[in-house]
Write an enzyme that holds these catalytic residues in place. Structure first.
Site, PDB file in Angstrom:
ATOM      1  N   CYS A 119       0.926  -1.182   0.012  1.00 19.52           N
ATOM      2  CA  CYS A 119      -0.054   0.176   0.181  1.00 19.52           C
ATOM      3  C   CYS A 119       0.984   0.981   0.026  1.00 19.52           C
ATOM      4  O   CYS A 119       2.118   1.294   0.616  1.00 19.52           O
ATOM      5  CB  CYS A 119      -1.005   0.183   1.330  1.00 19.52           C
ATOM      6  SG  CYS A 119      -2.140   1.260   1.189  1.00 19.52           S
ATOM      7  N   CYS A 121       0.068   4.335   1.511  1.00 18.03           N
ATOM      8  CA  CYS A 121      -0.215   5.244   2.430  1.00 18.03           C
ATOM      9  C   CYS A 121       0.851   5.173   3.842  1.00 18.03           C
ATOM     10  O   CYS A 121       1.178   6.157   4.223  1.00 18.03           O
ATOM     11  CB  CYS A 121      -1.566   5.024   3.383  1.00 18.03           C
ATOM     12  SG  CYS A 121      -1.592   3.477   4.161  1.00 18.03           S
ATOM     13  N   CYS A 129      -3.502   6.323   0.019  1.00 19.83           N
ATOM     14  CA  CYS A 129      -3.344   5.032  -0.276  1.00 19.83           C
ATOM     15  C   CYS A 129      -2.888   4.946  -1.797  1.00 19.83           C
ATOM     16  O   CYS A 129      -2.465   3.647  -2.213  1.00 19.83           O
ATOM     17  CB  CYS A 129      -4.388   3.727  -0.021  1.00 19.83           C
ATOM     18  SG  CYS A 129      -4.617   3.706   1.621  1.00 19.83           S
ATOM     19  N   LYS A 193     -12.219  -4.802   2.313  1.00 18.94           N
ATOM     20  CA  LYS A 193     -11.707  -3.754   3.385  1.00 18.94           C
ATOM     21  C   LYS A 193     -12.812  -2.650   3.671  1.00 18.94           C
ATOM     22  O   LYS A 193     -12.539  -1.875   2.735  1.00 18.94           O
ATOM     23  CB  LYS A 193     -10.261  -3.561   3.178  1.00 18.94           C
ATOM     24  CG  LYS A 193      -9.616  -2.602   4.085  1.00 18.94           C
ATOM     25  CD  LYS A 193      -8.177  -2.281   3.602  1.00 18.94           C
ATOM     26  CE  LYS A 193      -7.506  -1.253   4.475  1.00 18.94           C
ATOM     27  NZ  LYS A 193      -6.367  -0.997   4.116  1.00 18.94           N
ATOM     28  N   ARG A 203      -2.990   3.896  12.560  1.00 22.42           N
ATOM     29  CA  ARG A 203      -2.317   4.997  12.027  1.00 22.42           C
ATOM     30  C   ARG A 203      -1.582   5.989  12.810  1.00 22.42           C
ATOM     31  O   ARG A 203      -0.525   6.403  12.120  1.00 22.42           O
ATOM     32  CB  ARG A 203      -3.689   6.095  11.530  1.00 22.42           C
ATOM     33  CG  ARG A 203      -4.562   5.563  10.708  1.00 22.42           C
ATOM     34  CD  ARG A 203      -5.858   6.056  10.058  1.00 22.42           C
ATOM     35  NE  ARG A 203      -6.478   5.198   9.073  1.00 22.42           N
ATOM     36  CZ  ARG A 203      -7.601   5.476   8.699  1.00 22.42           C
ATOM     37  NH1 ARG A 203      -8.167   6.680   8.561  1.00 22.42           N
ATOM     38  NH2 ARG A 203      -8.155   4.758   7.801  1.00 22.42           N
ATOM     39  N   ARG A 215     -10.801   7.745   3.525  1.00 24.09           N
ATOM     40  CA  ARG A 215     -10.554   6.841   2.762  1.00 24.09           C
ATOM     41  C   ARG A 215     -11.796   6.208   2.058  1.00 24.09           C
ATOM     42  O   ARG A 215     -11.750   5.221   1.529  1.00 24.09           O
ATOM     43  CB  ARG A 215      -9.793   5.518   3.244  1.00 24.09           C
ATOM     44  CG  ARG A 215      -8.542   5.983   4.024  1.00 24.09           C
ATOM     45  CD  ARG A 215      -7.368   4.839   4.035  1.00 24.09           C
ATOM     46  NE  ARG A 215      -6.476   5.121   5.087  1.00 24.09           N
ATOM     47  CZ  ARG A 215      -5.286   5.730   5.078  1.00 24.09           C
ATOM     48  NH1 ARG A 215      -5.165   6.737   3.886  1.00 24.09           N
ATOM     49  NH2 ARG A 215      -4.514   5.819   5.766  1.00 24.09           N
ATOM     50  N   GLU A 231     -16.593  -7.956  -3.985  1.00 24.25           N
ATOM     51  CA  GLU A 231     -15.246  -7.442  -4.030  1.00 24.25           C
ATOM     52  C   GLU A 231     -14.489  -8.857  -4.009  1.00 24.25           C
ATOM     53  O   GLU A 231     -13.163  -8.918  -4.792  1.00 24.25           O
ATOM     54  CB  GLU A 231     -14.914  -6.603  -2.728  1.00 24.25           C
ATOM     55  CG  GLU A 231     -15.466  -5.227  -2.939  1.00 24.25           C
ATOM     56  CD  GLU A 231     -14.395  -4.254  -3.617  1.00 24.25           C
ATOM     57  OE1 GLU A 231     -13.243  -4.702  -3.874  1.00 24.25           O
ATOM     58  OE2 GLU A 231     -14.602  -2.897  -3.585  1.00 24.25           O
ATOM     59  N   LYS A 246     -11.826  -7.409   6.632  1.00 21.85           N
ATOM     60  CA  LYS A 246     -11.209  -6.568   7.561  1.00 21.85           C
ATOM     61  C   LYS A 246     -12.121  -5.425   7.597  1.00 21.85           C
ATOM     62  O   LYS A 246     -12.615  -4.827   6.945  1.00 21.85           O
ATOM     63  CB  LYS A 246      -9.864  -6.261   6.819  1.00 21.85           C
ATOM     64  CG  LYS A 246      -9.049  -5.147   7.786  1.00 21.85           C
ATOM     65  CD  LYS A 246      -7.938  -4.723   6.862  1.00 21.85           C
ATOM     66  CE  LYS A 246      -7.299  -3.719   7.794  1.00 21.85           C
ATOM     67  NZ  LYS A 246      -6.165  -2.873   7.132  1.00 21.85           N
ATOM     68  N   SER A 273      -6.126  -3.079  14.703  1.00 23.85           N
ATOM     69  CA  SER A 273      -5.616  -2.198  15.812  1.00 23.85           C
ATOM     70  C   SER A 273      -6.772  -1.531  16.913  1.00 23.85           C
ATOM     71  O   SER A 273      -6.419  -1.829  18.138  1.00 23.85           O
ATOM     72  CB  SER A 273      -4.787  -1.060  15.427  1.00 23.85           C
ATOM     73  OG  SER A 273      -5.780  -0.165  14.271  1.00 23.85           O
ATOM     74  N   TYR A 312      -2.499  -8.726  16.780  1.00 22.04           N
ATOM     75  CA  TYR A 312      -1.647  -8.225  17.511  1.00 22.04           C
ATOM     76  C   TYR A 312      -1.506  -8.888  18.811  1.00 22.04           C
ATOM     77  O   TYR A 312      -0.641  -8.757  19.454  1.00 22.04           O
ATOM     78  CB  TYR A 312      -1.907  -6.511  17.587  1.00 22.04           C
ATOM     79  CG  TYR A 312      -2.061  -6.050  16.358  1.00 22.04           C
ATOM     80  CD1 TYR A 312      -0.962  -5.489  15.804  1.00 22.04           C
ATOM     81  CD2 TYR A 312      -3.133  -5.741  15.882  1.00 22.04           C
ATOM     82  CE1 TYR A 312      -0.742  -5.083  14.629  1.00 22.04           C
ATOM     83  CE2 TYR A 312      -3.420  -4.904  14.703  1.00 22.04           C
ATOM     84  CZ  TYR A 312      -2.329  -4.381  14.286  1.00 22.04           C
ATOM     85  OH  TYR A 312      -2.391  -3.801  12.965  1.00 22.04           O
TER      86      TYR A 312
HETATM   87  C1  PBG Z   1      -2.738   0.315   4.992  1.00 22.46           C
HETATM   88  C2  PBG Z   1      -3.411  -0.517   6.064  1.00 22.46           C
HETATM   89  C3  PBG Z   1      -4.064  -0.086   7.051  1.00 22.46           C
HETATM   90  C4  PBG Z   1      -4.160  -1.151   7.865  1.00 22.46           C
HETATM   91  C5  PBG Z   1      -3.967  -2.321   7.354  1.00 22.46           C
HETATM   92  N1  PBG Z   1      -3.171  -1.820   6.243  1.00 22.46           N
HETATM   93  C6  PBG Z   1      -4.425   1.097   7.690  1.00 22.46           C
HETATM   94  C7  PBG Z   1      -5.757   2.003   6.701  1.00 22.46           C
HETATM   95  O1  PBG Z   1      -6.251   1.133   5.920  1.00 22.46           O
HETATM   96  O2  PBG Z   1      -6.134   3.094   7.162  1.00 22.46           O
HETATM   97  C8  PBG Z   1      -5.003  -1.117   9.372  1.00 22.46           C
HETATM   98  C9  PBG Z   1      -4.623  -2.292  10.237  1.00 22.46           C
HETATM   99  C10 PBG Z   1      -5.209  -2.109  11.690  1.00 22.46           C
HETATM  100  O3  PBG Z   1      -5.708  -1.377  11.951  1.00 22.46           O
HETATM  101  O4  PBG Z   1      -4.566  -2.857  12.318  1.00 22.46           O
HETATM  102  N2  PBG Z   1      -3.695   0.816   4.075  1.00 22.46           N
END
Ligand code: PBG
Length: 328
Positions: A119, A121, A129, A193, A203, A215, A231, A246, A273, A312
């Protein structure tokens, strides 16, 4: 009266009827944030127990991970602000941080299975992204850059590249590029996603927040239902090997539907996260027991149909054997 209580009488009987009896080390993919430097291991303040590692420290930590029986990790690059540019070029330079990390890991632990996040970002000055044109994220112009990043990770030895940018056609672009180069690296697509508030702590961890806007024009709208399956179907058509939903906990319905519809494809769930921090902080506050709350949440993700879970919490979960009922 139908009697159900006999199914629950003792631990042994309950174990016998459990459809998801345990979660094994092999079910986990552990996420790592990789930074430049030497000897770096810094805790991420929004995610207690999660660290940013320099490559040398990462290798030490991997030993711990392997000793727990976890053999899969997903790598995210985190770079200094002054290394970022409009095109995210630090992410796909030949000596990008992730390729160097992959090489180091593969040299030391050749059997370890490495996934890399693909990605822009983490590498763009604006934190989006994809490439920007005025204030829009340009889909098609971003594809060759994602393909280049995937190629760089793949030649470095990644087992899987995991495109997460949510650009249409990203799997196709990557698949073609890998094929042209005769690389057999597999693809784990972040297929469904969602534009989620649950990514908040990430972030900060990856220093990847968009500098303006959000986004929502590329990540999915969580008010949709069928679109997530569309998708995933598109990614399969484009040649992905594994698929993902996700976040996980607020999207168990999508996990279930995906597991039913696409049962031939390994389905990955990302416990993101925000889910981690929410459960971890709630337990730290004493609202609930940490082992039990994670055991219940991770079990629900597996029950919904996920085969693998990016979490995690994987290390702590396995280390404390929270999958054994008598431990929680
Ligand atoms: C990158 C990405 C993100 C996450 C995984 N890959 C952040 C986003 O899309 O803003 C999030 C993972 C997490 O919150 O643990 N694009």
């Amino acid at each position: 009266m139908k009697r159900f209580r006999p199914y629950r009488e003792t631990q042994e009987i309950r174990d016998k009827y459990a459809d998801v009896p345990r979660i094994l080390p092999d079910d986990f993919i552990y996420p790592y944030f990789v930074v430049e430097g030497e000897g770096v291991k810094t805790e991420i303040s929004s995610m207690k127990g999660v660290y940013r590692f320099s490559i040398d420290s990462l290798l030490i930590d991997l030993q711990d991970l392997l000793s727990l029986g976890i053999n899969k990790a997903l790598l995210f690059g985190v770079i200094a602000e002054d290394q970022k540019d409009e095109r995210g070029s630090a992410g796909y330079r030949h000596d990008n941080i992730i390729s160097r990390a992959v090489q180091a890991i593969k040299q030391r632990f050749p059997q370890f299975i490495v996934f890399t996040d693909v990605c822009l970002c983490e590498y763009t000055s604006h934190g989006h992204c994809g490439l920007l044109h005025h204030h829009d994220v340009e889909n098609d112009a971003t594809l060759p850059l994602l393909a280049e990043m995937a190629y760089q990770h793949a030649v470095a030895g990644a087992d899987f590249v995991a495109p997460s940018a949510m650009m249409d056609g990203q799997v196709d672009a990557i698949r073609k590029r890998l094929q042209e180069e005769n690389l057999h690296t597999k693809i784990l697509a972040y297929s469904a996603k969602y534009a989620s508030a649950f990514y908040g702590p990430f972030r900060e961890a990856a220093d990847s927040a968009p500098s303006f806007g959000d986004r929502k024009s590329y990540q999915m709208d969580f008010r949709t239902k069928e679109q997530g399956l569309d998708e995933i179907a598109a990614d399969i058509e484009e040649g992905t090997d594994w698929i993902m939903v996700k976040p996980a906990m607020a999207y168990l319905d999508m996990l279930y539907r995906a597991s039913q519809r696409f049962s031939d494809y390994p389905l990955v769930a990302y416990q993101v996260s925000g889910e981690y921090s929410m459960l971890k902080n709630g337990a730290a506050q004493g609202y609930f027991d940490e082992g039990r709350i994670f055991f219940e949440s991770l079990t629900a993700i597996r029950r919904a149909g996920a085969k693998y879970i990016i979490s995690y919490y994987a290390k702590e979960f396995v280390r404390n054997k929270y999958y054994e009922q008598d431990k929680v």
